[in-house]
Design an enzyme around this catalytic site. Structure first.
Site, short mmCIF file in Angstrom:
data_model
loop_
_atom_site.label_atom_id
_atom_site.label_comp_id
_atom_site.label_asym_id
_atom_site.label_seq_id
_atom_site.Cartn_x
_atom_site.Cartn_y
_atom_site.Cartn_z
N ASP A 67 0.85 -1.19 0.00
CA ASP A 67 0.00 0.00 0.00
C ASP A 67 0.89 1.24 0.00
OD1 ASP A 67 -2.37 1.40 0.00
OD2 ASP A 67 -2.67 1.27 2.16
N GLU A 95 -6.63 5.19 -8.79
CA GLU A 95 -7.90 5.72 -8.29
C GLU A 95 -8.47 6.82 -9.17
OE1 GLU A 95 -9.80 6.91 -3.97
OE2 GLU A 95 -8.05 5.64 -4.20
N LYS A 118 -9.83 2.14 -9.20
CA LYS A 118 -10.37 2.31 -7.85
C LYS A 118 -11.48 3.34 -7.85
CE LYS A 118 -7.85 2.34 -4.00
NZ LYS A 118 -6.74 2.71 -3.08
N THR A 174 -13.30 0.91 -3.21
CA THR A 174 -12.57 1.27 -1.99
C THR A 174 -13.47 2.02 -1.01
OG1 THR A 174 -10.49 2.23 -1.19
CG2 THR A 174 -11.69 3.47 -2.89
N PHE A 194 -12.03 -1.37 4.85
CA PHE A 194 -11.05 -0.73 5.72
C PHE A 194 -11.16 -1.26 7.14
CE2 PHE A 194 -9.64 3.36 3.42
CZ PHE A 194 -9.64 2.72 2.20
#
Length: 326
Positions: free
Chosen positions: A19, A91, A127, A151, A173
């Site tokens: 990440d 993203e 994303k 996400t 998350f």
């Protein structure tokens, strides 16, 4: 023979994803995939060793800030595809999170930029924030053969909606959920097994396996290694370089915690997801509603900060051109 580290043990149970937008960190840990977001791209863009990627994006954009920003994300992603063998997540602008059509168009633009430099769309996960509108964009993109990573997932409602439209991967998350509950309940810390973020990802994983959803579950946003260890066996886990370092320096036991076969035997009722169900379940989940909105605001804020830096470079480039061509 050296004792394997916890990272090596984890790789036998779970696909490990880096990440970060820092190439050196990715090389160090040899993950299968890598994820980026506006916050990570912003940090990487501040590093001198990646200035050439910013400069190339500015040249490509020819004064168009939006095009330059897309090219910057693609520039980092392209370099990462040379390091990892699997997916690289890029993203879409978080400010498009409530605009299905604009999200689809932005995704198509990003994929076209990747293909211009020889990166096939099969290597890229687009994303999108898991709003209802973002999920509908992912549905269209997946139908067109563009794989998506939904996400900012904080609830089972979001996860199910994503799976039902055929999202390739979701990023539920962990740490941000724990943050909310710590503040809400006035708790200093949770044991890993009782961590609300861990429990959320576990519930999503078990639901998917029970009901035959093929969408990949990739736990994200970890605050400590205990959360990671408690999710060993999850399809994928995307982990920051700092926590990968900690796991690399530990040789402790790492038993499997999540098991698809066990989930198949669990009594988990199926939820039929439609827009009204999605919106009601989100309405009833204060944590998920607040954290989704906060996450979108946070990514949007980092995009604006990065745009300011990129715009300054665009302006400086144009000024130099005027000077050299009076």
């Amino acid at each position: 023979m050296p004792i394997p580290s916890q990272v090596e043990k984890l790789k036998h149970l779970t696909t490990v994803v880096a990440d970060t937008g820092d190439f050196n960190a990715i090389k160090k840990f040899a993950p299968q995939d890598a994820t980026t977001n506006p916050s990570l791209i912003y940090k990487a863009s501040m590093m001198e060793e990646y200035a050439n990627i910013v400069d190339e994006a500015v040249a490509y954009g020819e004064g168009d800030l939006s095009v330059t920003m897309d090219k910057l994300a693609v520039g980092f992603g392209t370099e990462i595809t040379k390091i990892v063998p699997g997916y690289v997540s890029t993203e879409v602008d978080a400010r498009l999170s409530f605009d299905t059509e604009a999200t689809i168009q932005k995704a198509l633009d990003i994929i076209q930029m990747y293909e211009e430099v020889g990166v096939k769309k099969e290597r890229i996960l687009i994303k999108v924030a898991a709003t209802w509108e973002g999920i509908q964009a992912a549905k269209v993109l997946e139908q067109e053969g563009i794989t998506c990573n939904a996400t900012l997932i904080f609830s089972l409602a979001q996860a199910i909606a994503c799976a039902e439209v055929g999202c390739t991967l979701i990023s539920p998350f962990v740490g941000r959920i724990m943050d909310w509950y710590k503040k809400s309940e006035g708790v200093e810390k949770y044991a890993a097994v009782e961590d609300p973020g861990v429990m959320s990802v576990t519930a999503i994983f078990n639901y998917f396996k029970k009901h035959g959803h093929e969408t990949i579950v990739m736990g994200a946003s970890f605050r400590n290694t205990d959360e990671i260890l408690e999710l060993a066996g999850c399809d994928r886990l995307t982990i920051s370089p700092q926590l990968l370092d900690e796991l690399s320096n530990s040789t402790g036991d790492l038993p499997q915690k999540l098991d698809a076969n066990r989930a198949m035997d669990m009594d988990i009722p199926k939820i039929e997801m439609k827009e009204s169900t999605f919106r009601w379940m989100m309405n009833e989940d204060a944590m998920a509603t607040e954290k989704l909105a906060e996450g979108i605001r946070g990514f949007a804020k980092d995009i604006v900060k990065l745009e300011e830096i990129v715009q300054a470079k665009i302006d400086a480039t144009h000024k130099r051109r005027k000077v050299s061509h009076p």
